[in-house]
Scaffold this active site. Structure first.
Site, PDB file in Angstrom:
ATOM      1  N   HIS A 117      -9.513   1.084   4.849  1.00 57.89           N
ATOM      2  CA  HIS A 117      -8.068   1.274   5.610  1.00 57.89           C
ATOM      3  C   HIS A 117      -8.497   2.174   6.716  1.00 57.89           C
ATOM      4  CE1 HIS A 117      -4.027   2.608   6.210  1.00 57.89           C
ATOM      5  NE2 HIS A 117      -3.566   1.446   5.800  1.00 57.89           N
ATOM      6  N   SER A 127       3.161  -2.202  10.448  1.00 65.57           N
ATOM      7  CA  SER A 127       4.592  -2.239  10.506  1.00 65.57           C
ATOM      8  C   SER A 127       5.307  -3.495  10.273  1.00 65.57           C
ATOM      9  CB  SER A 127       4.983  -2.123  12.108  1.00 65.57           C
ATOM     10  OG  SER A 127       4.388  -0.545  12.426  1.00 65.57           O
ATOM     11  N   GLU A 135      -5.516  -5.029  10.441  1.00 67.86           N
ATOM     12  CA  GLU A 135      -4.611  -4.015  10.634  1.00 67.86           C
ATOM     13  C   GLU A 135      -4.770  -3.303  12.000  1.00 67.86           C
ATOM     14  OE1 GLU A 135      -2.387  -3.011   6.530  1.00 67.86           O
ATOM     15  OE2 GLU A 135      -4.082  -1.725   7.048  1.00 67.86           O
ATOM     16  N   GLY A 149       2.129   2.084  10.935  1.00 65.34           N
ATOM     17  CA  GLY A 149       3.295   3.422  10.698  1.00 65.34           C
ATOM     18  C   GLY A 149       3.902   3.545  11.836  1.00 65.34           C
ATOM     19  N   GLU A 171      -6.654   4.636   7.579  1.00 65.87           N
ATOM     20  CA  GLU A 171      -6.394   6.160   7.565  1.00 65.87           C
ATOM     21  C   GLU A 171      -7.908   6.765   6.747  1.00 65.87           C
ATOM     22  OE1 GLU A 171      -2.893   5.720   5.285  1.00 65.87           O
ATOM     23  OE2 GLU A 171      -1.892   4.957   7.434  1.00 65.87           O
ATOM     24  N   ASN A 181       0.878  -1.364   0.073  1.00 70.69           N
ATOM     25  CA  ASN A 181       0.078  -0.041  -0.144  1.00 70.69           C
ATOM     26  C   ASN A 181       0.862   1.318   0.129  1.00 70.69           C
ATOM     27  OD1 ASN A 181      -1.892   2.021   0.531  1.00 70.69           O
ATOM     28  ND2 ASN A 181      -2.304   1.277   2.572  1.00 70.69           N
ATOM     29  N   TRP A 182       0.959   1.932  -1.155  1.00 70.84           N
ATOM     30  CA  TRP A 182       2.015   2.938  -1.259  1.00 70.84           C
ATOM     31  C   TRP A 182       1.520   4.184  -0.617  1.00 70.84           C
ATOM     32  CZ3 TRP A 182       4.328   3.523  -7.044  1.00 70.84           C
ATOM     33  CH2 TRP A 182       4.798   1.992  -7.273  1.00 70.84           C
ATOM     34  N   LYS A 183       0.120   4.393  -0.241  1.00 74.09           N
ATOM     35  CA  LYS A 183      -0.529   5.619   0.191  1.00 74.09           C
ATOM     36  C   LYS A 183      -0.089   6.578  -0.633  1.00 74.09           C
ATOM     37  CE  LYS A 183      -0.201   3.265   4.767  1.00 74.09           C
ATOM     38  NZ  LYS A 183       0.143   3.296   6.180  1.00 74.09           N
ATOM     39  N   GLY A 189       2.715  -1.188   4.482  1.00 70.94           N
ATOM     40  CA  GLY A 189       2.737   0.299   3.975  1.00 70.94           C
ATOM     41  C   GLY A 189       4.362   0.773   3.799  1.00 70.94           C
ATOM     42  N   GLY A 190       4.788   1.182   4.833  1.00 69.16           N
ATOM     43  CA  GLY A 190       6.056   1.947   4.928  1.00 69.16           C
ATOM     44  C   GLY A 190       7.282   0.948   4.015  1.00 69.16           C
TER      45      GLY A 190
HETATM   46  P1  PGA Z   1       2.664   0.438   7.796  1.00 68.59           P
HETATM   47  O1  PGA Z   1       1.125   0.519   7.088  1.00 68.59           O
HETATM   48  O2  PGA Z   1       3.314  -0.966   7.108  1.00 68.59           O
HETATM   49  O3  PGA Z   1       3.392   1.406   7.176  1.00 68.59           O
HETATM   50  O4  PGA Z   1       2.496   0.061   9.263  1.00 68.59           O
HETATM   51  C1  PGA Z   1       0.537  -0.490   6.792  1.00 68.59           C
HETATM   52  C2  PGA Z   1      -0.890  -0.161   6.390  1.00 68.59           C
HETATM   53  O5  PGA Z   1      -1.372   0.969   6.478  1.00 68.59           O
HETATM   54  O6  PGA Z   1      -1.455  -0.754   5.277  1.00 68.59           O
END
Ligand code: PGA
Length: 257
Positions: free
Chosen positions: A96, A214, A168, A174, A98, A9-11, A235-236
């Protein structure tokens, strides 16, 4: 029985040209094992350039990070399921945390988005997860069940056969503080029990449940070692080619390929 899925997930990261460069690097890693699925979710503006850089025969799938529930119309700034399909997306991330926290998405809205995805043959990756306060208050199970109930209401088992769920925990996203494999496994079991109770054994056994929050090349194996965890939503750690490819490699190794 369930093909592991590693999704990135590049966001809101990478311009279209940066995304194309990433895709070209990823191709060099020859991640083409049929034993796992690899999916990346670039921002809408970069999907087309990634698709062209990957080429038509790439085994790497594309996902949208969100969609609007209507197919078209006066919804300034929104993107629909047919638009994502037309760009070659096979998947879409929905719900998600966010989107829930920053953009006020509620389960009833996510339900409409899931319906749009099913209507157009896009496979949804539905995210669910509790906050730290909810976990500490002992409410994890009821929060997850509530999110599933609210967003999956009214769908048939045939529709839900297209669904992947990502657990998640909000406190792990994050933050560098991943859940323990035991915590993830326990929630994955709760999710499977819910699918069994509300739908069928076949759906409970066939639905892929990913862990996200994470995930890194350092901790990915500890999650992927469990039969309860069918992959990761990253994500990251999906932004540098090297770390995303390492996580995909680890998933591939787990399958024995
Ligand atoms: P993260 O994000 O790996 O940076 O914790 C995961 C996600 O939001 O899908």
């Amino acid at each position: 029985m369930r093909t592991p899925l590693i999704a990135g997930n590049w966001k809101m990261n990478k311009t279209a040209s940066e995304a194309a460069a990433f895709a070209r690097e990823l191709i060099q890693r020859k991640l083409n094992s049929p034993a796992i699925e690899i999916v990346i979710a670039p921002p809408f503006t970069a999907i087309d350039s990634v698709r062209h850089a990957l080429g038509a025969k790439s085994p790497i799938g594309l996902a949208g990070q969100n969609l609007h529930w209507e197919d078209r119309g006066a919804y300034t700034g929104e993107v629909s399921a047919p638009m994502l399909k037309d760009l070659g997306c096979r998947y879409v991330i929905l719900g998600h945390s966010e989107r829930r926290a920053l953009f006020g998405e509620r389960d009833d809205v996510i339900q409409k988005k899931l319906a749009a995805a099913f209507r157009h043959g896009l496979k949804p990756i539905l995210c669910v997860g509790e906050s730290l306060g909810e976990r500490e208050a002992g409410h994890t199970t009821e929060i997850i069940a509530g999110q599933l109930k609210g967003s999956l209401a009214g769908f048939t088992a045939a529709q839900l056969a297209m669904l992947t769920i990502a657990y998640e925990p909000v406190w792990a996203i994050g933050t560098g503080k991943a859940a323990s494999p035991e915590q993830a496994i326990s929630v994955h079991q709760t999710i499977r029990q819910f699918l069994l109770r509300e739908w069928s054994t076949a759906l409970a056994q066939g639905t892929r449940i990913l862990y996200g929050g994470s995930v890194t090349p350092q901790n990915a194996s500890s999650f992927l070692a469990s039969d309860e965890i069918d992959g990761a939503l990253v994500g990251g750690a999906c932004l540098p080619t090297e770390s995303f490819a390492s996580i995909a490699d680890l998933a591939q190794k787990r399958t024995g390929h």
